[in-house]
Design a protein around this motif. Structure first.
Motif, PDB file in Angstrom:
ATOM      1  N   MET A 199       0.825  -1.209   0.000  1.00 56.00           N
ATOM      2  CA  MET A 199       0.000   0.000   0.000  1.00 56.00           C
ATOM      3  C   MET A 199       0.858   1.257   0.000  1.00 56.00           C
ATOM      4  O   MET A 199       0.511   2.263  -0.624  1.00 56.00           O
ATOM      5  N   THR A 239      -1.204   4.534  -1.237  1.00 55.10           N
ATOM      6  CA  THR A 239      -2.507   4.494  -0.569  1.00 55.10           C
ATOM      7  C   THR A 239      -2.526   5.481   0.587  1.00 55.10           C
ATOM      8  O   THR A 239      -1.678   5.419   1.483  1.00 55.10           O
ATOM      9  N   THR A 252     -10.937   2.180  -5.992  1.00 54.04           N
ATOM     10  CA  THR A 252     -10.084   2.056  -4.821  1.00 54.04           C
ATOM     11  C   THR A 252     -10.938   2.255  -3.574  1.00 54.04           C
ATOM     12  O   THR A 252     -12.018   2.852  -3.647  1.00 54.04           O
ATOM     13  N   GLU A 278     -10.663   4.356  -1.356  1.00 53.64           N
ATOM     14  CA  GLU A 278     -10.879   5.780  -1.111  1.00 53.64           C
ATOM     15  C   GLU A 278     -12.066   6.322  -1.914  1.00 53.64           C
ATOM     16  O   GLU A 278     -12.617   7.365  -1.579  1.00 53.64           O
TER      17      GLU A 278
END
Length: 285
Positions: free
Chosen positions: A139, A144, A219, A221
């Motif tokens: 990540m 990320t 994703t 997010e």
């Protein structure tokens, strides 16, 4: 935060304070997140139920609902109700409360171990955990945003990514949304069975809902995610501080919700638990 301190803090979460008969209080983990990690609430509620059960009985299933986000700034009170006490099976219901309101409900069933018919699914052929990819490092390399926060939250855990649909796993038209990883608690949990049950319950919530996104070009997010319920069937005892494979598949997603199922195998191929979770996966506008 050292790995040793992280393990001590994780184990300390499972050491509940007895307030009164069948009434317990759980401490909070240090976190920068605005809500309590669901796996923590589930693990503490299970520990509260176990405290009211004769050690001759072993938990074989738990079914639970997340009702409200937990406040990480105040302790959680766990109120245990003794639903049934039979010769072979016991049932407990646990209400987790904060600010005078229930935030989580758990029902757990316990059984006196006995012999019976046996069969199990075969473990899939996967790389060893030593050859898999460290999830936090993966990540970080991917940029990320939550990588550092998750690194702190998972500091007591080892997580090695095996692959997901379209990223490392062979195509399977029958199961378009899949994810696999190895997990364990980093460090020695000792021989108390409750510690291993609680640690596994805690860790079982860290990735399961993510399997619902594996079939989609999004994703985390870009999606509002929250666990709605969590169920575990414990098939037999195992050590949470030794590597176990989390073989995850999402059979369906619709209406802003996704369902994920997880089979849990030890390294020798024994199927030791099955987990199910439905959660909110609402694309952000």
């Amino acid at each position: 935060m050292s790995e040793e301190t992280s393990l001590e803090e994780l184990v300390a979460l499972f050491d509940l304070e007895t307030i009164d008969t069948d009434l317990y209080r759980g401490r909070q983990a240090r976190t920068t997140r605005p809500r309590v990690f669901g796996g923590q609430v589930a693990a503490q509620a299970l520990c509260a139920g176990i405290h009211t059960v004769d050690p001759a009985y072993v938990v074989h299933s738990m079914h639970s609902y997340f009702l409200l986000p937990g406040d990480p700034q105040v302790p959680i009170v766990y109120d245990v109700e003794r639903i049934r006490d039979g010769r072979s099976f016991l049932t407990r219901r646990v209400a987790a409360r904060q600010h005078g309101r229930p935030i989580y409900y758990l029902t757990a069933n316990f059984q006196v171990p006995e012999d019976g018919l046996e069969h199990q699914d075969l473990m899939p052929d996967v790389v060893d955990p030593e050859d898999a990819v460290d999830m936090v490092e993966m990540m970080r390399r991917a940029g990320t945003p939550e990588a550092e926060a998750l690194a702190k939250e998972w500091a007591a855990l080892g997580a090695r990514w095996v692959g997901s649909s379209g990223r490392g796993l062979p195509e399977d038209p029958e199961h378009p949304s899949r994810s696999r990883l190895w997990l364990r608690v980093d460090g020695d949990l000792g021989d108390d069975p409750t510690a291993h049950l609680a640690a596994f319950t805690y860790a079982s919530d860290i990735s399961l809902l993510g399997a619902t996104l594996s079939a989609h070009p999004v994703t985390p997010e870009q999606v509002q995610m929250a666990s709605l319920d969590h169920t575990i069937w414990f098939h037999q005892p195992f050590r949470a501080d030794e590597w176990w494979l989390y073989d995850q598949v999402s059979p369906a997603a619709r209406g802003g919700r996704g369902l994920a199922l997880g089979r849990v195998f030890t390294r020798d191929g024994t199927l030791v638990a099955t987990v199910a979770q439905e959660g909110l996966i609402r694309p952000r506008q």
